[in-house]
Motif scaffolding. Structure first.
Motif, PDB file in Angstrom:
ATOM      1  N   PRO A 157       6.653  19.424  -4.483  1.00  0.00           N
ATOM      2  CA  PRO A 157       6.478  17.992  -4.237  1.00  0.00           C
ATOM      3  C   PRO A 157       6.507  17.147  -5.513  1.00  0.00           C
ATOM      4  O   PRO A 157       6.023  17.562  -6.564  1.00  0.00           O
ATOM      5  CB  PRO A 157       5.083  17.906  -3.594  1.00  0.00           C
ATOM      6  CG  PRO A 157       4.702  19.309  -3.234  1.00  0.00           C
ATOM      7  CD  PRO A 157       5.409  20.181  -4.216  1.00  0.00           C
TER       8      PRO A 157
ATOM      9  N   THR B 152       7.507  13.434  -0.863  1.00  0.00           N
ATOM     10  CA  THR B 152       8.848  13.676  -1.387  1.00  0.00           C
ATOM     11  C   THR B 152       8.914  14.997  -2.143  1.00  0.00           C
ATOM     12  O   THR B 152       8.051  15.283  -2.984  1.00  0.00           O
ATOM     13  CB  THR B 152       9.263  12.538  -2.339  1.00  0.00           C
ATOM     14  OG1 THR B 152       9.019  11.284  -1.710  1.00  0.00           O
ATOM     15  CG2 THR B 152      10.739  12.649  -2.705  1.00  0.00           C
ATOM     16  N   THR B 153       9.945  15.788  -1.854  1.00  0.00           N
ATOM     17  CA  THR B 153      10.160  17.057  -2.555  1.00  0.00           C
ATOM     18  C   THR B 153      11.451  16.995  -3.366  1.00  0.00           C
ATOM     19  O   THR B 153      12.249  16.059  -3.237  1.00  0.00           O
ATOM     20  CB  THR B 153      10.275  18.216  -1.554  1.00  0.00           C
ATOM     21  OG1 THR B 153      11.487  18.034  -0.788  1.00  0.00           O
ATOM     22  CG2 THR B 153       9.071  18.276  -0.624  1.00  0.00           C
TER      23      THR B 153
ATOM     24  N   ASP C 286       3.199  12.986  -2.296  1.00  0.00           N
ATOM     25  CA  ASP C 286       2.743  13.579  -1.036  1.00  0.00           C
ATOM     26  C   ASP C 286       3.759  13.488   0.090  1.00  0.00           C
ATOM     27  O   ASP C 286       3.534  14.016   1.184  1.00  0.00           O
ATOM     28  CB  ASP C 286       1.429  12.923  -0.588  1.00  0.00           C
ATOM     29  CG  ASP C 286       0.252  13.347  -1.458  1.00  0.00           C
ATOM     30  OD1 ASP C 286       0.324  14.433  -2.052  1.00  0.00           O
ATOM     31  OD2 ASP C 286      -0.732  12.579  -1.543  1.00  0.00           O
TER      32      ASP C 286
ATOM     33  N   HIS D 227       3.399  16.605  -8.523  1.00  0.00           N
ATOM     34  CA  HIS D 227       2.498  15.653  -7.879  1.00  0.00           C
ATOM     35  C   HIS D 227       1.043  15.877  -8.292  1.00  0.00           C
ATOM     36  O   HIS D 227       0.274  14.927  -8.407  1.00  0.00           O
ATOM     37  CB  HIS D 227       2.658  15.704  -6.354  1.00  0.00           C
ATOM     38  CG  HIS D 227       2.055  16.875  -5.663  1.00  0.00           C
ATOM     39  ND1 HIS D 227       2.342  18.185  -6.005  1.00  0.00           N
ATOM     40  CD2 HIS D 227       1.167  16.935  -4.633  1.00  0.00           C
ATOM     41  CE1 HIS D 227       1.656  18.998  -5.219  1.00  0.00           C
ATOM     42  NE2 HIS D 227       0.934  18.268  -4.391  1.00  0.00           N
TER      43      HIS D 227
END
Length: 209
Positions: free
Chosen positions: A104, A109-110, A107, A69
């Motif tokens: 991640p 979703t992992t 901000d 991210h």
């Protein structure tokens, strides 16, 4: 047969080497959905060199070697999660995550969210060094809380039988073997190192999922 997902308790613990060994042993294709960092040899290039396996192109390639991210933000882009569906493959498929479960993609979703969506079994790669019991049990707990099937743990590093047994017993998970330091690291030494890995259990998890 479902793909097998390779994740780890941290970054830099041998996930790519384990992925290469699995691809080699299964005669599988390999896919790294998101590659962050392009200056050095990429994970896909390492697996192609070591396993000689077909490598599917990454869905996302980012220049900065950082959390995806952050890398995406540095390039002014947002990772398209729809592009991260599991690809079709005529062979078995080994899929490697990035870092650990909670890395991640944006901000919200992992990688754990991806694994839960895919529903494929996971092999957790864990160090044998100090701190690994906490990291490993937390990772196993997070996987189970999201309903992700766990094939077992492959340990990386020097033998630590008491530590390995604690993780397997307290985590209620299969001990799939340990991969020690391979020096030199070649297709041949990788194949030899994987003789101690429980490939029958891994195949069974792929078939049962």
């Amino acid at each position: 047969m479902k793909p097998i997902i390779v994740t780890g308790t941290d970054t830099g613990i041998g996930k790519t080497i384990v992925s290469a060994g699995l691809a080699q042993a299964l005669g599988a294709s390999y896919w790294k959905p998101v590659q962050s960092g392009l200056e050095e040899e990429t994970d896909s290039e390492i697996v192609a060199r070591l396993a000689g396996s077909p490598v599917l192109p990454e869905a996302v390639r980012l220049e900065l070697p950082a959390s995806p991210h952050i890398s995406a933000e540095a390039e002014g882009v947002r990772i398209d999660l729809a592009a991260l569906d599991l690809p079709e493959s005529p062979r078995p498929l080994v899929v490697e995550g990035a870092g650990g479960l909670m890395v991640p993609l944006d901000d919200e979703t992992t990688f754990l969210d991806l694994f839960a969506r895919w529903g494929a079994p996971v092999v957790l790669v864990a160090r044998t060094a100090l701190g690994t019991i906490n990291h490993s049990l937390l990772s196993l707990s997070a996987l189970r809380a999201r309903g992700v099937p766990v094939a077992g743990v492959i340990f990386s590093g020097e033998a630590a039988p008491r530590v390995e047994r604690t993780i397997a017993e307290m985590g209620d998970v299969a001990h799939l073997g340990r991969l020690g330091r391979l020096d030199p690291l070649t297709p041949e030494t990788l194949r030899s190192g994987f003789e101690s890995i429980d490939m029958a259990a891994i195949r069974a998890a792929m078939e049962a999922a």
